[in-house]
Design an enzyme around this catalytic site. Structure first.
Site, PDB file in Angstrom:
ATOM      1  N   TRP A 196      -0.680  -2.743  20.301  1.00 50.51           N
ATOM      2  CA  TRP A 196      -0.815  -1.240  19.856  1.00 50.51           C
ATOM      3  C   TRP A 196      -1.521  -0.598  20.445  1.00 50.51           C
ATOM      4  O   TRP A 196      -3.013   0.080  19.827  1.00 50.51           O
ATOM      5  CB  TRP A 196      -1.065  -1.497  18.472  1.00 50.51           C
ATOM      6  CG  TRP A 196      -0.208  -0.046  18.315  1.00 50.51           C
ATOM      7  CD1 TRP A 196       1.483   0.204  17.644  1.00 50.51           C
ATOM      8  CD2 TRP A 196      -0.568   0.729  17.416  1.00 50.51           C
ATOM      9  NE1 TRP A 196       1.364   1.461  17.414  1.00 50.51           N
ATOM     10  CE2 TRP A 196       0.553   1.798  17.169  1.00 50.51           C
ATOM     11  CE3 TRP A 196      -2.398   1.875  17.736  1.00 50.51           C
ATOM     12  CZ2 TRP A 196      -0.343   3.302  16.106  1.00 50.51           C
ATOM     13  CZ3 TRP A 196      -2.476   2.975  16.911  1.00 50.51           C
ATOM     14  CH2 TRP A 196      -1.898   3.375  16.628  1.00 50.51           C
ATOM     15  N   LYS A 232      11.097   4.862   4.829  1.00 51.98           N
ATOM     16  CA  LYS A 232      11.799   3.939   5.039  1.00 51.98           C
ATOM     17  C   LYS A 232      12.757   4.312   6.925  1.00 51.98           C
ATOM     18  O   LYS A 232      12.732   3.445   7.369  1.00 51.98           O
ATOM     19  CB  LYS A 232      12.374   3.124   4.603  1.00 51.98           C
ATOM     20  CG  LYS A 232      12.196   1.652   4.294  1.00 51.98           C
ATOM     21  CD  LYS A 232      11.111   1.310   3.304  1.00 51.98           C
ATOM     22  CE  LYS A 232       9.635   1.339   3.925  1.00 51.98           C
ATOM     23  NZ  LYS A 232       8.674   0.350   3.338  1.00 51.98           N
ATOM     24  N   ARG A 251       1.085  -6.995  14.013  1.00 52.06           N
ATOM     25  CA  ARG A 251      -0.012  -5.686  14.852  1.00 52.06           C
ATOM     26  C   ARG A 251       0.453  -5.092  15.584  1.00 52.06           C
ATOM     27  O   ARG A 251      -0.687  -4.190  16.348  1.00 52.06           O
ATOM     28  CB  ARG A 251      -0.921  -6.486  15.072  1.00 52.06           C
ATOM     29  CG  ARG A 251      -2.054  -7.821  13.515  1.00 52.06           C
ATOM     30  CD  ARG A 251      -2.837  -8.799  13.257  1.00 52.06           C
ATOM     31  NE  ARG A 251      -4.225  -7.727  14.023  1.00 52.06           N
ATOM     32  CZ  ARG A 251      -4.473  -7.299  12.354  1.00 52.06           C
ATOM     33  NH1 ARG A 251      -4.323  -7.646  11.920  1.00 52.06           N
ATOM     34  NH2 ARG A 251      -5.454  -6.577  12.301  1.00 52.06           N
ATOM     35  N   LYS A 298       1.627  -2.531  11.998  1.00 54.27           N
ATOM     36  CA  LYS A 298       2.155  -3.646  10.277  1.00 54.27           C
ATOM     37  C   LYS A 298       0.633  -2.687   9.923  1.00 54.27           C
ATOM     38  O   LYS A 298       0.262  -2.468   8.794  1.00 54.27           O
ATOM     39  CB  LYS A 298       2.151  -4.741   9.816  1.00 54.27           C
ATOM     40  CG  LYS A 298       2.435  -4.806   8.262  1.00 54.27           C
ATOM     41  CD  LYS A 298       3.279  -4.820   8.227  1.00 54.27           C
ATOM     42  CE  LYS A 298       3.449  -5.678   6.623  1.00 54.27           C
ATOM     43  NZ  LYS A 298       4.334  -4.130   6.339  1.00 54.27           N
ATOM     44  N   GLU A 300      11.349   5.571   9.799  1.00 52.64           N
ATOM     45  CA  GLU A 300      10.513   4.246  10.461  1.00 52.64           C
ATOM     46  C   GLU A 300      11.144   3.481  11.072  1.00 52.64           C
ATOM     47  O   GLU A 300      10.645   2.636  12.309  1.00 52.64           O
ATOM     48  CB  GLU A 300       9.765   3.729   9.621  1.00 52.64           C
ATOM     49  CG  GLU A 300       8.105   2.993   9.739  1.00 52.64           C
ATOM     50  CD  GLU A 300       7.937   1.306   7.663  1.00 52.64           C
ATOM     51  OE1 GLU A 300       8.414   2.243   7.545  1.00 52.64           O
ATOM     52  OE2 GLU A 300       6.824   1.661   8.786  1.00 52.64           O
ATOM     53  N   ASN A 309      -9.464  -6.239  19.505  1.00 50.37           N
ATOM     54  CA  ASN A 309      -8.666  -5.224  18.809  1.00 50.37           C
ATOM     55  C   ASN A 309      -9.985  -4.274  17.938  1.00 50.37           C
ATOM     56  O   ASN A 309     -10.756  -4.433  17.581  1.00 50.37           O
ATOM     57  CB  ASN A 309      -8.304  -6.097  17.070  1.00 50.37           C
ATOM     58  CG  ASN A 309      -8.311  -5.520  16.570  1.00 50.37           C
ATOM     59  OD1 ASN A 309      -8.126  -5.935  15.230  1.00 50.37           O
ATOM     60  ND2 ASN A 309      -7.253  -4.401  16.179  1.00 50.37           N
ATOM     61  N   GLY A 310      -9.383  -3.230  17.949  1.00 47.13           N
ATOM     62  CA  GLY A 310      -9.731  -1.796  17.446  1.00 47.13           C
ATOM     63  C   GLY A 310     -10.235  -0.745  18.460  1.00 47.13           C
ATOM     64  O   GLY A 310      -9.201  -1.009  18.732  1.00 47.13           O
ATOM     65  N   GLU A 324      10.067   7.250  -0.399  1.00 46.87           N
ATOM     66  CA  GLU A 324       9.376   6.421   0.363  1.00 46.87           C
ATOM     67  C   GLU A 324      10.766   6.297   0.949  1.00 46.87           C
ATOM     68  O   GLU A 324      10.752   4.982   2.021  1.00 46.87           O
ATOM     69  CB  GLU A 324       9.821   5.436  -0.864  1.00 46.87           C
ATOM     70  CG  GLU A 324       9.671   3.875  -0.557  1.00 46.87           C
ATOM     71  CD  GLU A 324       8.337   3.543   0.337  1.00 46.87           C
ATOM     72  OE1 GLU A 324       7.758   4.238   1.220  1.00 46.87           O
ATOM     73  OE2 GLU A 324       8.582   2.118   1.090  1.00 46.87           O
ATOM     74  N   CYS A 363      -3.255  -4.428  17.216  1.00 50.92           N
ATOM     75  CA  CYS A 363      -3.346  -5.651  18.342  1.00 50.92           C
ATOM     76  C   CYS A 363      -3.920  -6.914  16.763  1.00 50.92           C
ATOM     77  O   CYS A 363      -4.198  -6.683  16.410  1.00 50.92           O
ATOM     78  CB  CYS A 363      -4.340  -5.247  18.732  1.00 50.92           C
ATOM     79  SG  CYS A 363      -4.600  -3.878  19.665  1.00 50.92           S
ATOM     80  N   HIS A 404      14.380  27.160  -2.228  1.00 48.10           N
ATOM     81  CA  HIS A 404      13.787  28.404  -1.382  1.00 48.10           C
ATOM     82  C   HIS A 404      13.779  27.593  -0.607  1.00 48.10           C
ATOM     83  O   HIS A 404      11.873  28.264  -0.519  1.00 48.10           O
ATOM     84  CB  HIS A 404      12.242  27.386  -2.731  1.00 48.10           C
ATOM     85  CG  HIS A 404      11.908  27.521  -4.139  1.00 48.10           C
ATOM     86  ND1 HIS A 404      12.935  28.490  -4.380  1.00 48.10           N
ATOM     87  CD2 HIS A 404      12.177  27.136  -5.781  1.00 48.10           C
ATOM     88  CE1 HIS A 404      12.756  28.370  -6.702  1.00 48.10           C
ATOM     89  NE2 HIS A 404      13.214  26.846  -6.322  1.00 48.10           N
TER      90      HIS A 404
HETATM   91  C1  AGP Z   1       5.466   1.359   4.559  1.00 55.65           C
HETATM   92  O1  AGP Z   1       7.089   1.197   5.766  1.00 55.65           O
HETATM   93  C2  AGP Z   1       4.519   1.734   6.985  1.00 55.65           C
HETATM   94  N1  AGP Z   1       4.734   0.654   7.654  1.00 55.65           N
HETATM   95  C3  AGP Z   1       3.361   1.837   6.265  1.00 55.65           C
HETATM   96  O2  AGP Z   1       3.528   3.487   5.879  1.00 55.65           O
HETATM   97  C4  AGP Z   1       2.199   1.132   5.593  1.00 55.65           C
HETATM   98  O3  AGP Z   1       2.198   1.462   4.451  1.00 55.65           O
HETATM   99  C5  AGP Z   1       0.925   2.233   5.380  1.00 55.65           C
HETATM  100  O4  AGP Z   1       0.653   2.001   7.082  1.00 55.65           O
HETATM  101  C6  AGP Z   1      -0.496   1.729   4.997  1.00 55.65           C
HETATM  102  O5  AGP Z   1      -0.494   0.310   4.770  1.00 55.65           O
HETATM  103  P1  AGP Z   1      -1.298  -1.474   4.034  1.00 55.65           P
HETATM  104  O6  AGP Z   1      -0.346  -0.859   2.496  1.00 55.65           O
HETATM  105  O7  AGP Z   1      -1.661  -1.893   4.797  1.00 55.65           O
HETATM  106  O8  AGP Z   1      -2.529   0.138   3.429  1.00 55.65           O
END
Ligand code: AGP
Length: 585
Positions: free
Chosen positions: A71, A462, A27, A580, A465, A95-96, A458, A2, A481
């Site tokens: 969000w 990606k 956000r 984000k 996501e 927000n929170g 990673e 948010c 395994h």
């Molecule tokens: C990565 O593509 C993600 N959006 C997510 O995993 C992100 O890296 C994670 O939420 C951590 O965020 P930060 O680095 O702002 O703490």
């Protein structure tokens, strides 16, 4: 999680609020709304979906208003759950998470009040109304003293049509001034180019925004002075610069981010002390989430192989509840692009409470993490807006590798790595031709060994996501395994290979998966592997020191996720259900 904004001044508020909200959409973007005071009435316009869905609000009259992009945590994304929320004279954006919202709601229901949404936030407006005795700020202060959890709020009162009261605990909030008025936002990126001076609210602070100035108060409502924030306008500005997508722009920025990599940006005196701690630490714990966790995994290889110091890399949300053993002489490194990730903050606080020295590797120098860390190492990657982290990962690796090299008294030429990253970006365009093999995949495996395994994790995150394809990063040697049973012609496999010593072994996994019908896509820095014809397709990326190779090998993986996302008709910048900065635990 948010974004909230506010404006009061000589201009019409609605267009200003919409512009600010667009910059905070990273956000959250499942619903949006604004509220504007006009002729002592508060009018609200809110809709499900992105900020573009409230474009019609632009015409609203009035020069004081607040806005929100959501969000969802409590209550599905819908118009009724969208902010702002009102009760009586008061309208709020939040927000929170209000953890005791149920108890407070019960209290309100007993008074005969009714609720229009399923959110945890609406109750804030009810509590302010309950404590209102004519003093706007006092009513807000009394109400927030009853809240448990985290909040950054902005409040309008129809009785004070030219004022916005805001407060925070645990969620970020900045305010600023320009000649036309006063602004507030969850992140500096929204207002940095608009204001002459910006101020960061600390936990417990209140600010009253008026057309001609901003007044600050502490938790007891004692008036306080604040110094303006020092920030780099270029680094804190979020602009697409002609690109269609932030993600693409941010990937293209990787070489320049790497060429700027250094440790000098660490904060003054504490840096000297940090160097001592770094060199003498007997144990290192790294806490982080998501992509930042993966950069921690890569760093473990560098620290352990170059410095022979044991490193534990922990998912922050697990660390907190695992009663971690923090021995004397433990250095804890928290990695977070935003510096606002609630899980990482909680793990960092725990480590500090248990006596650890806390270093923060972050991209946001004014973030909450920087305020609890003993030393701050800035990644200086510039604002990252796309929800999927790209350049911040490479920047984190650069700082972490520099730390390992510092302790090992070694050196690396990051301008050369930057040059190689530029080449890697070029060859990574080839993965565009691979995307049709992934479009309808049942699931995708990313495999590798050693540091390539970290890159595989990673790459998989990606792809999940932003393309929404089921995928897993797997240690290449572990496939046989059990998991190999899932591999067939509908499961593309991406193999990463950058280490000579492990080449044969990784290629075994390539053969094993191909023999089960899978198409295998190889990303390698070894020319002989690329030429071997053993994979369905391969790309040859430049080689760098093997222990650092994820800094390059991740680039084609980011590109693969980006192009697959586009090919599946998604918006790579704004993947569904995500945001984000994850400021809730
Ligand atoms: C990565 O593509 C993600 N959006 C997510 O995993 C992100 O890296 C994670 O939420 C951590 O965020 P930060 O680095 O702002 O703490």
């Amino acid at each position: 999680m948010c974004g909230i904004v506010g404006y009061t001044g000589s201009r019409r508020a609605a267009p200003v609020l919409l512009e600010l909200l667009k910059k905070l959409e990273y956000r959250g973007y499942d619903s949006a709304g604004i509220a504007v005071c006009y002729k002592e009435q508060i009018e609200i316009f809110k809709r499900k979906g992105k900020v573009e869905n409230i474009a019609l609000a632009e015409k609203m009259q009035g020069s004081t208003g607040i806005g929100h992009t959501r969000w969802a945590t409590h209550g599905a994304p819908s118009e009724k759950n969208a902010h702002p929320h009102s009760f009586g004279k008061f309208t709020i954006v939040h927000n929170g998470i209000i953890e005791n919202n149920k108890v407070l709601k019960e209290e309100c229901l007993l008074r005969g009040e009714t609720f229009l949404s399923e959110t945890d936030s609406e109750v804030i407006a009810h509590m302010i109304a309950f404590y209102d005795e004519g003093d706007f700020l006092l009513a807000v202060q009394k109400a927030v003293s009853r809240l448990e959890g985290s909040y950054a709020i902005a409040v309008l009162s129809s009785e004070y049509p030219d004022q916005i009261v805001c407060a925070r605990i645990g969620s970020p909030l900045v305010v600023g001034r320009n000649e036309n008025g006063s602004l507030l936002a969850s992140d500096l990126v929204a207002i940095s180019s608009e204001v002459d001076k910006a101020y960061l609210l600390k936990d417990g602070d209140f600010a009253v925004l008026g057309k001609n100035g901003i007044a600050f108060y502490d938790e007891k409502l004692k008036s306080i002075e604040k110094s303006p924030m020092q920030y780099d306008t270029v680094l804190s500005n979020a602009d697409k610069k002609g690109y269609m997508y932030f993600m693409k722009k941010e990937m293209e920025e990787i070489p320049s981010v790497l060429s700027n990599a250094n440790l000098e940006c660490a904060n003054g005196l504490s840096y000297k002390q940090f160097c001592k701690v770094l060199c003498q630490a007997e144990y290192i714990h790294i806490v982080a989430c998501g992509t930042a966790y993966h950069s921690g995994l890569c760093a473990k290889y560098a620290f352990e192989s170059l410095c022979r110091v044991p490193v534990e890399v922990c998912i922050a949300s697990e660390y907190r509840y695992n009663n971690p053993i923090i021995r004397p002489n433990t250095l804890v490194i928290a990695i977070s692009q935003s510096g606002e990730t609630a899980d990482t903050l909680a793990a960092s606080k725990l480590a500090k409470d248990r006596g650890a020295y806390l270093a923060a590797v972050t991209n946001v120098p004014y973030s909450s993490l920087t305020r609890i860390a003993d030393c701050v190492l800035e990644t200086k990657a510039g604002a990252e807006v796309a929800v999927a982290a790209t350049k911040s990962f490479n920047a984190q690796l650069a700082v972490l590798y520099l730390l390992a090299l510092f302790r090992a008294k070694g050196e690396a030429d990051f301008s050369e790595i930057a040059r190689l990253a530029k080449e890697t970006l070029k060859v990574s365009e080839e993965v565009r031709g691979w995307t049709h093999y992934f479009l309808n995949a049942k699931s995708v495996y990313f495999i590798g060994r050693g540091v390539d395994y970290c890159a595989a994790l990673e790459g998989s995150l990606k792809l999940k996501e932003i393309s929404y394809l089921p995928s897993e990063g797997y240690a290449a040697g572990e496939l046989k395994h059990g998991t190999l049973a899932l591999v067939d012609e509908k499961t593309p496999v991406v193999a990463i290979l950058t280490q000579h010593e492990l080449a044969e072994k990784t290629m075994n996994a390539v053969h094993e998966t191909r023999s089960r019908g899978a198409r295998v896509f190889l990303i390698t820095s070894l020319p002989e592997a690329a030429k071997s014809g053993e994979a369905t397709a391969s790309i040859l990326i430049p080689a760098c020191r093997e222990i650092f190779s994820p800094i390059l090998s991740v680039i084609p993986l980011q590109a693969l996720a980006f192009y697959t996302s586009l090919a599946r008709g998604n918006d790579p910048d704004k993947p569904r259900h995500l945001a984000k900065s994850v400021t809730v635990e």
